[in-house]
Design an enzyme around this catalytic site. Structure first.
Site, PDB file in Angstrom:
ATOM      1  N   CYS A  44       2.757   3.539 -17.475  1.00 35.46           N
ATOM      2  CA  CYS A  44       1.997   2.367 -17.926  1.00 35.46           C
ATOM      3  C   CYS A  44       0.663   2.175 -17.216  1.00 35.46           C
ATOM      4  O   CYS A  44      -0.393   2.231 -17.849  1.00 35.46           O
ATOM      5  CB  CYS A  44       2.856   1.122 -17.777  1.00 35.46           C
ATOM      6  SG  CYS A  44       4.443   1.316 -18.586  1.00 35.46           S
TER       7      CYS A  44
ATOM      8  N   GLY B 212       1.963   5.173 -10.211  1.00 38.45           N
ATOM      9  CA  GLY B 212       2.218   6.192 -11.230  1.00 38.45           C
ATOM     10  C   GLY B 212       2.957   5.540 -12.387  1.00 38.45           C
ATOM     11  O   GLY B 212       2.837   4.331 -12.609  1.00 38.45           O
TER      12      GLY B 212
ATOM     13  N   ALA C 242       0.860  -1.188   0.000  1.00 38.54           N
ATOM     14  CA  ALA C 242       0.000   0.000   0.000  1.00 38.54           C
ATOM     15  C   ALA C 242       0.894   1.236   0.000  1.00 38.54           C
ATOM     16  O   ALA C 242       2.039   1.180   0.422  1.00 38.54           O
ATOM     17  CB  ALA C 242      -0.895  -0.016   1.226  1.00 38.54           C
ATOM     18  N   GLY C 243       0.367   2.343  -0.482  1.00 37.72           N
ATOM     19  CA  GLY C 243       1.180   3.554  -0.524  1.00 37.72           C
ATOM     20  C   GLY C 243       0.372   4.723  -1.029  1.00 37.72           C
ATOM     21  O   GLY C 243      -0.824   4.841  -0.724  1.00 37.72           O
TER      22      GLY C 243
HETATM   23  C1  UGA Z   1       4.656  -1.823 -15.241  1.00 34.96           C
HETATM   24  C2  UGA Z   1       4.574  -3.346 -15.139  1.00 34.96           C
HETATM   25  O1  UGA Z   1       5.024  -3.774 -13.847  1.00 34.96           O
HETATM   26  C3  UGA Z   1       5.385  -4.027 -16.230  1.00 34.96           C
HETATM   27  O2  UGA Z   1       5.201  -5.427 -16.170  1.00 34.96           O
HETATM   28  C4  UGA Z   1       4.927  -3.499 -17.593  1.00 34.96           C
HETATM   29  O3  UGA Z   1       5.662  -4.082 -18.657  1.00 34.96           O
HETATM   30  C5  UGA Z   1       5.099  -1.995 -17.620  1.00 34.96           C
HETATM   31  O4  UGA Z   1       4.296  -1.414 -16.573  1.00 34.96           O
HETATM   32  C6  UGA Z   1       4.666  -1.487 -18.976  1.00 34.96           C
HETATM   33  O5  UGA Z   1       3.489  -1.638 -19.331  1.00 34.96           O
HETATM   34  O6  UGA Z   1       5.519  -1.024 -19.759  1.00 34.96           O
HETATM   35  P1  UGA Z   1       6.408   0.034 -14.393  1.00 34.96           P
HETATM   36  O7  UGA Z   1       5.368   1.043 -14.751  1.00 34.96           O
HETATM   37  O8  UGA Z   1       7.799   0.259 -14.847  1.00 34.96           O
HETATM   38  O9  UGA Z   1       5.999  -1.428 -14.942  1.00 34.96           O
HETATM   39  O10 UGA Z   1       6.478  -0.046 -12.809  1.00 34.96           O
HETATM   40  P2  UGA Z   1       5.959  -0.993 -11.637  1.00 34.96           P
HETATM   41  O11 UGA Z   1       7.136  -1.509 -10.919  1.00 34.96           O
HETATM   42  O12 UGA Z   1       4.964  -1.957 -12.075  1.00 34.96           O
HETATM   43  O13 UGA Z   1       5.253   0.095 -10.679  1.00 34.96           O
HETATM   44  C7  UGA Z   1       4.155   0.871 -11.121  1.00 34.96           C
HETATM   45  C8  UGA Z   1       3.634   1.706  -9.995  1.00 34.96           C
HETATM   46  O14 UGA Z   1       2.995   0.911  -8.987  1.00 34.96           O
HETATM   47  C9  UGA Z   1       4.698   2.504  -9.239  1.00 34.96           C
HETATM   48  O15 UGA Z   1       4.221   3.798  -8.991  1.00 34.96           O
HETATM   49  C10 UGA Z   1       4.891   1.747  -7.954  1.00 34.96           C
HETATM   50  O16 UGA Z   1       5.344   2.557  -6.894  1.00 34.96           O
HETATM   51  C11 UGA Z   1       3.476   1.246  -7.699  1.00 34.96           C
HETATM   52  N1  UGA Z   1       3.426   0.046  -6.824  1.00 34.96           N
HETATM   53  C12 UGA Z   1       3.969  -1.120  -7.224  1.00 34.96           C
HETATM   54  C13 UGA Z   1       2.772   0.133  -5.595  1.00 34.96           C
HETATM   55  O17 UGA Z   1       2.244   1.207  -5.200  1.00 34.96           O
HETATM   56  N2  UGA Z   1       2.700  -0.985  -4.807  1.00 34.96           N
HETATM   57  C14 UGA Z   1       3.233  -2.171  -5.174  1.00 34.96           C
HETATM   58  O18 UGA Z   1       3.126  -3.152  -4.403  1.00 34.96           O
HETATM   59  C15 UGA Z   1       3.892  -2.239  -6.418  1.00 34.96           C
END
Ligand code: UGA
Length: 436
Positions: free
Chosen positions: A260, A257, A252-253
């Site tokens: 994607c 953002g 949670a947070g």
């Molecule tokens: C995401 C997907 O994870 C990839 O699999 C996908 O290929 C990519 O989009 C895309 O479509 O190109 P990304 O946007 O780089 O990747 O980042 P993530 O690590 O997924 O995080 C996305 C957001 O979710 C961040 O803001 C992160 O802080 C947030 N998040 C993630 C949470 O708030 N809680 C979590 O438990 C995990």
């Protein structure tokens, strides 16, 4: 195999470099001459762990080339991967104009039969249109096939995610196209899931939106935890042991953002609407996320009479750690609100400052001001209040005692739950986090 890649952003460049790494002959095409020069010198235009090493290595092997001359890159390519952006339009739909430009260039340049592979995230049905569009515009009598091959890499771990992907999804409408993609991916030694084109396109959205839903669900539960006296960290831990739920993406947070999840949730919502369907789960996910992003600011506003003239420490600007990207970062909206309220912001981020400066130039902005600092402690010095927006290790390393020692008032609003409640209390810090 001789491969051309259109676009050198996260998707295109990382794919091109990794194709070269496994032995293919790759030409990366970009419109920006200066960017091509930078890449030729072995410098990565994007902040991505391990990418530059692989660029240097494969530039040296002669398997990796860069050019602005798309015609020569596409003329003899056996496969052309499209990895250009599909940004969000004001109505939430995906902007396909970059894809269309590349299709036009492919149609006018190819001189041999070739497979066009769409890696960009595109609405279901786009590959059909891409194929028709290229066929309608072809200059030479050649056979073109179009395949879908969505990308699942995450920023910050892009190279690792590509070389060690959980699976490769290929969507094709013919045995030849399927065989060619299998051949390209064979050296990666990864599981390949071969489906119809439209299913491949949908898998990409279904995955991203599922993960986004998972985050919004945890944020929703976290908000309820606060009201009923439960602790979301304990709840997530308890949930994580259930293999059906899984242990990842339960943090949670302050909301998701990046380039994607925000875009892809809105795009799927739009696609559903276009087809007369209300995608209620994804709609709820978007709504929860919108509310979550300003949660910390609103909590602080309830506690403060004013932000006017206060020194506000902002720790973390990027949408997550390991990237310099600020797209849809929760920090951006919060900074806007703080500036509107007259806050004097002192912001720290180990990678995001150059991009932040483009959006919020250093100095006075409206009623407030923003100053960028190189050390989190500089931001905290005599600060009245502190917000944590990104989970960078450099921020995690700041000890609870430092907030107490350095700040004028040790008041911390942490959108990433970086600290334990007890350690902050013991250090004498007034500490607010998410879901606890
Ligand atoms: C995401 C997907 O994870 C990839 O699999 C996908 O290929 C990519 O989009 C895309 O479509 O190109 P990304 O946007 O780089 O990747 O980042 P993530 O690590 O997924 O995080 C996305 C957001 O979710 C961040 O803001 C992160 O802080 C947030 N998040 C993630 C949470 O708030 N809680 C979590 O438990 C995990």
């Amino acid at each position: 195999m001789k491969i051309a890649v259109a676009g050198t952003g996260y998707v295109g460049l990382v794919a091109g470099v990794c194709f070269a790494e496994v032995g293919h002959d790759v030409t990366c095409v970009d419109v920006d001459e200066a960017k091509v020069k930078v890449m030729e010198s072995g410098v990565s235009p994007i902040y991505e762990d391990g990418l530059e090493e692989l660029m240097k290595k494969n530039n040296a092997t002669g398997r990796l080339h860069y050019t602005t001359d798309y015609a020569s890159a596409y003329a003899n390519a056996e496969a052309i991967f499209i990895g250009v952006g599909t940004p969000e339009m004001p109505d939430g739909s995906a902007n396909l104009s970059y894809i269309a430009t590349v299709c036009r260039q492919i149609a006018e340049s190819v001189e041999h039969d070739c497979l066009v592979v769409v890696k960009s995230t595109v609405p279901v049905g786009t590959n059909d249109k891409v194929e028709q569009f290229i066929k309608d515009s072809l200059e030479k009598d050649v056979k073109i096939e179009v395949a879908s091959n969505p990308e699942f890499l995450a920023q910050g771990t892009a190279v690792h995610d590509t070389l060690h992907a959980a699976r490769i999804i290929i969507g094709t409408e013919s045995k030849e196209a399927e065989a060619k993609l299998m051949e390209i991916y064979e050296p990666f030694g990864l599981p390949i899931v071969s489906v119809k084109r439209r299913s491949a396109e949908m898998i990409k959205y279904a995955c991203n939106d599922f993960l986004a839903l998972k985050i919004s669900y945890m944020n929703d539960i976290a908000n309820l935890c606060e009201l009923v006296g439960a602790d979301i960290e304990d709840v997530a831990k308890g949930m994580s042991y259930d293999a059906r739920i899984g242990e990842r993406f339960l943090n949670a947070g302050i909301g998701f953002g990046g380039s994607c999840f925000p875009k892809d949730t809105k795009a799927l919502k739009f696609l559903a609407k276009q087809n007369g369907y209300e995608l209620k789960t994804v709609e709820a996910c978007v709504d929860v996320n919108t509310r979550q992003k300003t949660k910390m600011f609103n909590k602080a506003k309830d506690r403060m009479i004013t932000f006017d003239g206060l020194k506000v420490a902002v720790l973390g600007l990027t949408f997550k750690s390991g990237t310099d990207d600020l797209r849809e970062a929760p920090s951006v909206e919060n900074i806007k609100l703080l500036l509107e309220q007259g806050a004097n912001i002192y912001a720290y981020d180990p990678a995001g400052v150059p991009r932040a400066k483009q959006q919020f130039p250093e100095g006075t902005i409206g009623r407030g001001s923003i100053t960028y600092v190189d050390d989190p402690k500089e931001a905290l010095e005599r600060a009245n209040i502190c917000f944590v927006f990104t989970e960078w290790p450099q921020i995690r390393e700041v000890k609870p005692a430092s907030y107490k020692e350095l700040m004028k008032t040790p008041l911390v609003y942490d959108g990433r739950n970086l600290y334990g409640l007890k350690e902050m209390k013991d250090a004498g810090v007034e500490y607010y986090s998410v879901g606890r």
